[in-house]
Design an enzyme around this catalytic site. Structure first.
Site, mmCIF file in Angstrom:
data_model
loop_
_atom_site.group_PDB
_atom_site.id
_atom_site.type_symbol
_atom_site.label_atom_id
_atom_site.label_comp_id
_atom_site.label_asym_id
_atom_site.label_seq_id
_atom_site.Cartn_x
_atom_site.Cartn_y
_atom_site.Cartn_z
ATOM 1 N N SER A 149 0.831 -1.201 0.000
ATOM 2 C CA SER A 149 0.000 0.000 0.000
ATOM 3 C C SER A 149 0.876 1.265 0.000
ATOM 4 O O SER A 149 1.721 1.428 -0.860
ATOM 5 C CB SER A 149 -0.970 -0.033 1.179
ATOM 6 O OG SER A 149 -1.968 0.936 1.050
ATOM 7 N N GLU A 244 -9.450 -4.602 -6.028
ATOM 8 C CA GLU A 244 -9.006 -3.485 -5.187
ATOM 9 C C GLU A 244 -9.043 -2.142 -5.910
ATOM 10 O O GLU A 244 -8.854 -2.060 -7.132
ATOM 11 C CB GLU A 244 -7.640 -3.760 -4.593
ATOM 12 C CG GLU A 244 -6.463 -3.832 -5.525
ATOM 13 C CD GLU A 244 -5.177 -3.899 -4.710
ATOM 14 O OE1 GLU A 244 -4.824 -2.861 -4.113
ATOM 15 O OE2 GLU A 244 -4.548 -4.954 -4.676
#
Length: 303
Positions: A149, A244
């Site tokens: 991330s 995602e």
């Protein structure tokens, strides 16, 4: 009673959307969200065969996770959390799985989080860690930079800083569900908004608000390394889930890196959400992701 993979996935997604994504969309104090995330991370099984040694490096609290006494490669992993969440506690169990699968030493550090420490504090901190690793006699060819991330953002920005400073470059980069474009122009932010079980656009916006100083261009390559000149980077392994919201950050970066003649390996895992790799105890796709990550790391080791 055996639960089908699809049922297990639906139950997990419902739980994550309720326990993590929904609270992240609210204007809650960072410390409250940090505590909740650390409590939920306790559900992730820790590999008991991995030796965990606390230490300090470049002034930061850190942990060394060792599967064996001698390892030829060191994975320096930078955890994610939208620049204002995450800790060694949230990622410790996951990284024991990485250490066990790769049989390589893993280092992670508690770098300074926003809003208490906005940009460039986190990037400066991980750069100092890299410099100290070299000062300790660890060769750059034996270091793999890794991150998930926003940690992938910092890992890539760190590689670019190393190149800028003309220092010995790490042997490779592992980018898991990377958050690389703080201008939020990836199309998957919209079309996967309802599908990502873990990450919300609101959490990203909050992290950007905390991390980026006022009147600072969010397309600055030090903040959004997607916009950087990528020539000369080491080999890169990228993973993303098909559900995602940051899928296009990974996809667009892969295409740009290929144009810059960077050796890129890009894998999409069907039906998976942001940071799905942390759920390897329950999902075959996450197990496969760790296997793919390990294969990449070992290819670097052979090279």
């Amino acid at each position: 009673m055996t639960i089908s993979p699809l049922t297990k996935q639906l139950i997990t997604e419902r739980f994550l959307k309720t326990a993590l994504r929904a609270p992240s969309r609210l204007n809650l104090p960072p410390n409250a969200l940090r505590f909740s995330l650390e409590q939920l991370a306790k559900l992730i099984p820790q590999n008991k065969d991995i030796i965990i040694r606390p230490l300090r490096i470049a002034g930061l609290r850190a942990e060394e996770l060792k599967p064996q006494q001698q390892s030829t490669q060191l994975i320096f992993h930078i955890y994610g959390g939208a620049f204002f969440l995450g800790s060694m506690k949230t990622h410790r169990a996951f990284l024991t799985q990485v250490a066990a699968r790769t049989q390589m030493q893993v280092l992670h550090v508690d770098y300074p989080l926003a809003p208490e420490n906005p940009y460039p504090d986190a990037l400066d901190a991980v750069f100092d860690v890299y410099c100290q690793l070299l000062d300790q006699g660890i060769q750059a060819k034996d270091i793999i930079l890794s991150g998930d991330s926003c940690g992938a953002n910092l890992a890539l920005a760190l590689a670019l800083r190393i190149r800028q400073e003309q220092m010995p470059q790490a042997s490779g980069l592992i980018l898991l569900s990377p958050f690389l474009d703080l201008t939020l122009t990836s199309e998957s932010l919209r079309y996967n908004q309802k599908h990502d079980a873990l990450l919300s656009i609101e959490a990203l916006e909050t992290g950007i608000f905390y991390y980026v100083p006022k009147n600072t261009d969010r397309s600055d390559p030090n903040l959004s390394p997607f916009f950087a000149d990528l020539k000369g980077l080491p080999p890169v392994h990228i993973q993303a889930g098909s559900k995602e919201i940051l899928l296009d950050d990974a996809q667009r970066f892969k295409e740009k890196a290929e144009q810059a003649k960077v050796d890129v390996e890009f894998k999409i895992y069907t039906g998976m959400w942001h940071n799905f790799q942390m759920f390897s105890a329950w999902f075959d796709e996450a197990k496969q992701a760790l296997s793919d990550l390990s294969d990449f790391a070992h290819r670097l080791d052979r090279d």
